[in-house]
Enzyme design. Structure first.
Site, PDB file in Angstrom:
ATOM      1  CB  CYS A   2     -29.480  60.115 -51.878  1.00  0.00           C
ATOM      2  SG  CYS A   2     -28.763  58.797 -53.230  1.00  0.00           S
ATOM      3  NE  ARG A  27     -25.810  63.294 -48.042  1.00  0.00           N
ATOM      4  CZ  ARG A  27     -25.091  62.877 -46.837  1.00  0.00           C
ATOM      5  NH1 ARG A  27     -24.084  63.283 -46.306  1.00  0.00           N
ATOM      6  NH2 ARG A  27     -25.650  61.352 -47.099  1.00  0.00           N
ATOM      7  CD1 TRP A  75     -24.055  61.092 -57.754  1.00  0.00           C
ATOM      8  CD2 TRP A  75     -23.599  58.685 -56.707  1.00  0.00           C
ATOM      9  NE1 TRP A  75     -22.332  60.028 -58.242  1.00  0.00           N
ATOM     10  CE2 TRP A  75     -22.809  59.497 -57.436  1.00  0.00           C
ATOM     11  CE3 TRP A  75     -23.850  57.718 -55.786  1.00  0.00           C
ATOM     12  CZ2 TRP A  75     -21.874  58.181 -57.501  1.00  0.00           C
ATOM     13  CZ3 TRP A  75     -22.535  56.673 -55.798  1.00  0.00           C
ATOM     14  CH2 TRP A  75     -21.820  56.733 -56.869  1.00  0.00           C
ATOM     15  CG  ASN A 101     -30.159  59.099 -48.400  1.00  0.00           C
ATOM     16  OD1 ASN A 101     -30.442  58.735 -49.180  1.00  0.00           O
ATOM     17  ND2 ASN A 101     -29.449  59.807 -47.517  1.00  0.00           N
ATOM     18  N   GLY A 102     -28.049  54.927 -49.205  1.00  0.00           N
ATOM     19  CA  GLY A 102     -27.531  53.315 -48.848  1.00  0.00           C
ATOM     20  C   GLY A 102     -28.131  51.948 -49.837  1.00  0.00           C
ATOM     21  CD  GLU A 485      -6.325  66.742 -54.238  1.00  0.00           C
ATOM     22  OE1 GLU A 485      -7.083  65.017 -54.044  1.00  0.00           O
ATOM     23  OE2 GLU A 485      -7.418  67.564 -54.048  1.00  0.00           O
ATOM     24  CE  LYS A 489      -9.921  68.416 -56.612  1.00  0.00           C
ATOM     25  NZ  LYS A 489      -9.754  67.281 -55.188  1.00  0.00           N
ATOM     26  CD  GLU A 492     -12.660  65.115 -57.668  1.00  0.00           C
ATOM     27  OE1 GLU A 492     -11.907  65.723 -57.393  1.00  0.00           O
ATOM     28  OE2 GLU A 492     -13.291  64.908 -57.088  1.00  0.00           O
ATOM     29  CG  HIS A 508      10.684  54.616 -65.936  1.00  0.00           C
ATOM     30  ND1 HIS A 508      11.561  53.471 -66.152  1.00  0.00           N
ATOM     31  CD2 HIS A 508      11.448  54.926 -65.023  1.00  0.00           C
ATOM     32  CE1 HIS A 508      12.937  53.648 -65.008  1.00  0.00           C
ATOM     33  NE2 HIS A 508      12.705  54.892 -65.035  1.00  0.00           N
ATOM     34  CE  LYS A 607     -17.203  67.791 -49.852  1.00  0.00           C
ATOM     35  NZ  LYS A 607     -15.683  68.215 -50.683  1.00  0.00           N
TER      36      LYS A 607
HETATM   37  O1  M6R Z   1     -15.126  62.301 -47.576  1.00  0.00           O
HETATM   38  P1  M6R Z   1     -13.939  61.884 -47.539  1.00  0.00           P
HETATM   39  O2  M6R Z   1     -12.462  62.089 -47.321  1.00  0.00           O
HETATM   40  O3  M6R Z   1     -13.683  60.665 -47.216  1.00  0.00           O
HETATM   41  O4  M6R Z   1     -14.008  62.032 -49.056  1.00  0.00           O
HETATM   42  C1  M6R Z   1     -12.929  60.650 -50.175  1.00  0.00           C
HETATM   43  C2  M6R Z   1     -13.101  61.052 -51.490  1.00  0.00           C
HETATM   44  O5  M6R Z   1     -14.238  60.316 -51.930  1.00  0.00           O
HETATM   45  C3  M6R Z   1     -13.106  62.331 -52.071  1.00  0.00           C
HETATM   46  O6  M6R Z   1     -11.859  63.286 -51.546  1.00  0.00           O
HETATM   47  C4  M6R Z   1     -13.236  62.673 -53.467  1.00  0.00           C
HETATM   48  O7  M6R Z   1     -12.163  62.240 -54.094  1.00  0.00           O
HETATM   49  C5  M6R Z   1     -13.132  64.122 -53.661  1.00  0.00           C
HETATM   50  N1  M6R Z   1     -13.873  64.197 -54.828  1.00  0.00           N
HETATM   51  C6  M6R Z   1     -11.979  64.372 -54.259  1.00  0.00           C
HETATM   52  O8  M6R Z   1     -12.463  66.123 -54.601  1.00  0.00           O
END
Ligand code: M6R
Length: 612
Positions: A2, A27, A75, A101-102, A485, A489, A492, A508, A607
């Site tokens: 957050c 965040r 969040w 936060n946390g 990856e 993307k 997400e 397989h 994020k």
């Molecule tokens: O800040 P970080 O690179 O440690 O974050 C790791 C993952 O949370 C981050 O890469 C996440 O998978 C992204 N949303 C990918 O686009």
């Protein structure tokens, strides 16, 4: 996860806090709220589910006017996103106000104790427990600072907090353990924030709180101490960040801007770190551990999400070019399975934010076993960057879009540099000489720019697939992590189900999914795997799947097999993942944008995942 912003000074606090919250929305953004100290010394709180823009639209600016306040964008972890669960939270009698936060791990225990003291709770949140605990300790001490201090010593878990007290309204108390927090020191004003982007409009002077530290902020200044009451003296440092760097710069979304920036950002990663006449790479931040790296039994790379995919590419690079055994671990799994770590292991943690809780925990686990720890991090001064023994910043600049793009290619570039540095020292006979690699590296930004300039071509392919329900992504060798990856993307930001697979694994299992409605993105560069990939494409075609081939500009043959082609320039194997991921980033971006998805702030994501 957050975001926190606090302000104390001479100006009207509300617009400053709202502005800061907007900068932190990446965040977390399922609810937001503020508390303002008004001219009558009353603490007024307004909060609601939804984005900061909703908060801004609905708050009565005349009433919420005053020169001190705190705000939060959330969040959800404990309790659904709702008005009542939004922060700030207040004690039962409204006298103490807290943003947090946390996660407070022992909140149930603390809550039961408080219930025995007749405290009532309106929410399911751990934060409401903490604010009442502070209230309880205030009732005993009549000293806000002491009350916060005593409460935090009872807390297990993580926190970044900012809080205010009705009886001592002229101060904000901030504290940190495991969740980033800083103080921005301006002229006649002080801000508290979980991220420098929230203070940058007002000051570049910041003090990062360390774990276990708290700050008492008033109009006349600030004091730092540990929660054990030991005074801390630390000078403010100067932020090397421009506001423009974190704004959209004319693009529709941060994600698009960040994809388009990559020819520049990868240069920022390698600038000053490679000698183009010799191909020798030098990373200042790793010099103190170079000997250990050369003698290491093995490397373990640990990370989450996109950074984990970068780690998988790194495994290929380091094993192939340096002949050092490499294992890649999900940070979220690593610490819980009692990993075997030797003191002569090198643990490389990769993290854009430098704050990911799982990655941080994996790093701390590795340190406990005496291994040498190295960070590949973007955010300067972040917790991971500060806790590793050595490291290299990727210098990709602020990444605001939740879907990581430019950080990925810069992580790959850092891994290239590490590979080149070690390959030279290890004297391994290379498939491509160091010099030819360095020459290709020089051409890389131009090749990336060429793809950026023709992004409309990728968009045309995206338009065809806006209504697809599923996708498969296939690649071999270095390009398998790129397939993962690409799939991540797409999932997400467009909420289309997608899976990445090693191309040869398709037969397989996933081959059962293929029918005339299934688009399959196949990474098919002209390299030594080309013929095998063509066979995989034929297997797909035989089942009527739709083939979207990612192929080199000079590959005419691919037209005989593919339904759609994403063209990319040819490069050497070491750089292929950097080139090949870019059309996949564009593909997912355009599909999501055409579907009308909230590209920069996709549902349920944040994020930086600073909770486990
Ligand atoms: O800040 P970080 O690179 O440690 O974050 C790791 C993952 O949370 C981050 O890469 C996440 O998978 C992204 N949303 C990918 O686009």
């Amino acid at each position: 996860m957050c975001g926190i912003v606090g302000y104390i000074g001479k100006k009207n606090a509300l617009p400053i806090i709202i502005n800061g919250l907007k900068r932190l929305e990446y965040r977390g953004y399922d609810s937001a709220g503020v508390t303002i100290l008004n001219n009558k010394n009353q603490l007024l709180t307004f909060k609601r589910a939804g984005k900061v823009a909703d908060l801004e639209k609905n708050i009565n600016k005349d009433i919420f006017s005053g020169d001190t306040g705190i705000g939060h964008t959330r969040w959800a972890t404990h309790g659904e996103p709702s008005d009542i669960n939004a922060h700030p939270h207040y004690s039962s009698d409204d006298s103490i106000i807290l943003v947090h936060n946390g996660i407070i791990e022992n909140y149930k225990f603390l809550k039961n104790n408080l219930i025995k003291e007749n405290y009532k709770f309106a929410t399911e949140t751990d934060t409401e427990v903490l604010v009442n605990l502070i209230h309880f300790n205030y009732a005993n001490t009549k000293n806000f600072e002491k009350a916060v201090q005593i409460s935090l010593t009872a807390v297990e878990g993580t926190y970044g907090i900012a809080c205010m007290c009705k009886y001592e309204p002229d101060k904000i108390i901030a504290a940190r353990k495991g969740s980033p927090l800083l103080i921005g020191v301006g002229i006649e004003e002080i801000l508290v924030a979980s991220d420098p982007s929230a203070v940058l409009n007002y000051t570049k002077k910041v003090i990062y709180l360390e774990d276990g530290e708290m700050a008492v902020v008033t109009k006349s200044g600030y004091g730092l101490k540990t929660i054990e009451d030991i005074q801390v003296l630390r000078e403010a440092e100067e932020l090397d960040l421009l506001q423009g760097e974190i704004e959209k710069g004319g693009y529709d979304h941060f994600m698009l801007k960040e994809i388009c920036e990559q020819s520049e950002t990868i240069q920022n990663t390698y600038r000053g770190r490679i000698n183009f006449d010799t191909g020798v790479a030098k990373l200042g931040g790793l010099e103190n551990v170079l000997e250990k790296m050369l003698k290491a039994r093995r490397f373990i790379i640990t990370a989450c999400g996109t950074a984990w995919h970068a780690g998988l590419v790194g495994e290929h690079m380091i094993e192939q070019y340096c002949r050092i055994p490499v294992e890649v671990e999900y940070a979220s799994e690593f610490r819980y399975r009692r990993p075997i770590i030797y003191p002569d292991d090198i643990i490389i943690v990769i993290s854009q934010s430098g704050e990911t809780a799982d990655t941080l925990a994996a790093l701390r686990e590795a340190k406990k076993h005496g291994a040498t720890t190295i960070g590949i991090v973007n955010v300067i001064g972040s917790t991971i960057a500060r806790e590793v023994e050595a490291g290299t910043y990727i210098h990709a600049g602020p990444e605001i879009g939740v879907a990581s793009t430019k950080a990925f290619t810069s992580q790959l570039m850092s891994l290239v540099l590490i590979t080149l540095m070690l390959a030279k020292e290890k004297n391994v006979k290379l498939q491509d000489s160091l010099l030819s690699l360095a020459e290709e590296l020089k051409r890389l930004p131009g090749k990336i720019q060429k793809m950026v300039d023709k992004r409309e071509e990728y968009k045309k392919v995206a338009e065809k697939f806006k209504d697809s329900k599923n996708f498969l992504y296939l690649g071999r060798g270095y390009n398998f992590p790129v397939a993962l990856e690409g799939a991540l993307k797409l999932k997400e930001i467009s909420y289309i189900h997608a899976e990445g697979y090693p191309a040869a694994e398709m037969k397989h299992g996933p081959i059962a999914l293929i029918d005339k409605n299934m688009p399959i993105v196949i990474i098919a560069p002209l390299d030594r795997t080309y013929d095998k990939i063509i066979s995989n494409i034929e297997e797909v075609k035989a089942r009527k799947g739709i083939v979207i081939a990612l192929a080199n500009d000079e590959d005419e043959n691919i037209k005989n097999y593919a339904d759609y082609i994403l063209r990319v320039p040819k490069t050497l194997a070491l750089f292929a993942p950097i080139i090949n991921v870019i059309p996949l980033q564009f593909l997912s971006y355009y599909i999501a944008a055409i579907r009308g998805c909230d590209v920069d702030q996709p549902r349920n994501l944040a994020k930086s995942v600073t909770v486990e």
